[in-house]
Design an enzyme around this catalytic site. Structure first.
Site, PDB file in Angstrom:
ATOM      1  N   HIS A 185       0.807  -1.220   0.000  1.00 40.46           N
ATOM      2  CA  HIS A 185       0.000   0.000   0.000  1.00 40.46           C
ATOM      3  C   HIS A 185       0.839   1.268   0.000  1.00 40.46           C
ATOM      4  O   HIS A 185       0.309   2.350  -0.273  1.00 40.46           O
ATOM      5  CB  HIS A 185      -0.939   0.006   1.211  1.00 40.46           C
ATOM      6  CG  HIS A 185      -2.013  -1.027   1.145  1.00 40.46           C
ATOM      7  ND1 HIS A 185      -3.321  -0.724   0.821  1.00 40.46           N
ATOM      8  CD2 HIS A 185      -1.980  -2.374   1.341  1.00 40.46           C
ATOM      9  CE1 HIS A 185      -4.042  -1.835   0.833  1.00 40.46           C
ATOM     10  NE2 HIS A 185      -3.252  -2.849   1.142  1.00 40.46           N
ATOM     11  N   ASP A 215       3.770   9.630  -1.103  1.00 36.14           N
ATOM     12  CA  ASP A 215       2.584   8.889  -0.698  1.00 36.14           C
ATOM     13  C   ASP A 215       2.311   7.801  -1.720  1.00 36.14           C
ATOM     14  O   ASP A 215       2.364   8.055  -2.931  1.00 36.14           O
ATOM     15  CB  ASP A 215       1.373   9.830  -0.616  1.00 36.14           C
ATOM     16  CG  ASP A 215       0.418   9.466   0.506  1.00 36.14           C
ATOM     17  OD1 ASP A 215       0.367   8.282   0.865  1.00 36.14           O
ATOM     18  OD2 ASP A 215      -0.266  10.365   1.016  1.00 36.14           O
TER      19      ASP A 215
END
Length: 471
Positions: free
Chosen positions: A171, A378
């Site tokens: 992730h 991110d």
């Protein structure tokens, strides 16, 4: 939420999810005993239908130090809670996961720490997760392992259960090899991941970084998205995660949420321009850079006299020193900006260091004219997609860091390098002054993307590719 215990023979699940956390939080019930409250996120939303159809199991940690909760039913899902001791929480979770891997995988924004006792705890805990998955999985089952906390599980599980099909999804970003190579246990991590049949990453660049690590750290041969591991072939590809966009849009359309959005603007003094930032309080999110740019814009007078920034920073890893330091720095900068620019009753920054329910977040998204999503690094950033999903009237503007996975998909955003303070200031001004027609054009394109590529499609695409993977 009440829960019921499962008997030991309730195993043999054809679909098993292995994640660092359970999709529920343990709370004290009315009778003083433990109860389980759902902590729904995109992952459980996507996988719940698959789990119900397959009679699946979700293996994870409860989030508290102490003995394992064991197997139980909650919210109609079969959950298997594993335990971590106080020492394991310090060494595995706060240590290796959050002070070694997290900064390393986010381009060393903070210096990673390398301690052998932390690594030993990481191995021990990963082995515990692998053993639980092996115990729960039916013959030929599909096991989907999630995220950087459990990178050794695929190989450990394959050694225990060569009959199961194993997927892994990362992730967070996977760093370039020059950064990844700093990890003393780089070979063990790559070999651990290669126990999977299919490895999913947020961006193609992440998959490419992993394939390069296979070549450099382990000396393996890669061809396209495939890496040869003895007689097996492992696939590595991008599967950008998403959100339940339809549910968020439906929530944003509700009368009570719309009224709450109007009330928020009223409480803010009905400014002409509302900027919004929503982040975990984490050094990767670029909150200090954002505040610096905003403060300078106030000094320059480029946003007009009636502007407010609402910054939501939900608590995160508060026992970790780096996060305590960041909280202090953010609070000092917010105080400085408000001290220099506030009028009585009208501070230019409203800083909210707490978490909010989804309805309140939807109202905040509706109340904001410009959303600021400016992480330094991110993997994806779902906040950007949540904002887009809530703007059902196609108004609003998104300022988005190019160092997010979302930047690959949301071309209608105002892209920015958050390290470039002048560029960040210019992007905020452009977003704040964009014409209504251009704003609609940009938002319409982003809403189409988020609507068509939702979290259910992400899960379906990954699981379909996992079934096709040669293994």
């Amino acid at each position: 939420m009440s829960s019921t215990r499962e008997s030991p023979d309730a195993a043999d699940r054809s679909f098993v999810v292995v994640a660092s956390r359970l999709p529920v939080d343990r709370v004290e019930g009315a009778d003083g005993g433990p109860e389980w409250r759902p902590s729904p996120g995109g992952l459980v939303t996507a996988l719940e239908p698959v789990m119900r159809e397959a009679g699946g199991a979700w293996i994870g940690w409860s989030g508290d130090a102490g003995p394992a909760p064991g197997a139980f039913e909650a919210g109609g899902l079969h959950l298997v809670g594993l335990g971590l001791s106080e020492t394991e929480v310090r060494h595995f979770y706060e240590g290796f996961c959050n002070a070694t891997l997290w900064p390393l995988y986010h381009d060393v924004i903070a210096p990673p720490q390398f301690h052998r006792r932390w690594w030993d705890a990481y191995v021990t805990v990963n082995r515990r997760f692998a053993a639980a998955a092996a115990e729960q999985a039916a013959p030929g089952a599909t096991v989907w392992v999630h995220d950087y906390q459990l990178q050794l599980v695929p190989r450990m599980l394959r050694e225990l259960r060569g009959d199961v099909r194993i997927g892994f999804f990362n992730h967070i970003p996977f760093p370039g090899y020059e950064i990844f190579a700093q990890l003393p246990w780089r070979r063990q991590v790559v070999e651990g991941l290669l126990g999977a049949d299919l490895l999913g990453f947020q961006r193609r660049a992440d998959a490419s970084n992993f394939l390069r690590a296979c070549r450099r750290a382990v000396g393996l041969t890669t061809k396209g998205p495939a890496v040869r591991v003895g007689p097996r072939e492992v696939q590595a590809a991008a599967f950008p995660i998403s959100i339940d966009s339809a549910a968020l849009t439906e929530m944003a359309r509700r009368d009570d949420v719309g009224k709450r959005a109007a009330d928020i603007r009223l409480a803010l003094g009905e400014p002409e321009l509302v900027l919004l930032g929503v982040d975990r309080l984490d050094y990767t999110k670029g909150i200090l850079h954002r505040l610096r740019a905003y403060g300078e814009l106030l000094t320059d007078g480029r946003l007009g006299p009636q502007v407010v920034l609402v910054q939501v920073a939900s608590p995160s890893r508060e026992r970790v020193k780096a996060y305590q330091t960041l909280r202090d720095e953010v609070e000092v900068m917010v105080g400085r900006i408000n001290g220099q620019h506030a009028e009585v009753g009208n501070p230019p920054v409203h800083y909210l260091h707490q978490s909010y329910p989804r309805e309140e977040m939807a109202a905040l998204y509706l109340a904001a004219d410009v959303m600021l999503v400016t992480p330094l690094r991110d993997g994806m950033n779902l906040v950007a997609k949540e904002y887009v999903a809530c703007r059902y009237d196609e108004s609003g503007a998104l300022v988005l860091s190019e160092f997010t996975g979302a930047a690959d998909e949301l071309a209608g955003a105002f892209g920015v390098n958050p390290h470039d303070i002048e560029g960040l200031k210019d992007a905020i001004v452009r977003a704040a002054t964009v014409s209504p027609a251009e704003a609609r054009r940009r938002m319409r394109a982003m809403r189409r993307r988020v609507g068509e590529h939702d979290v259910a499609r992400w899960a379906a695409d990954f699981l379909a590719a996992l079934q096709r993977a040669p293994g």
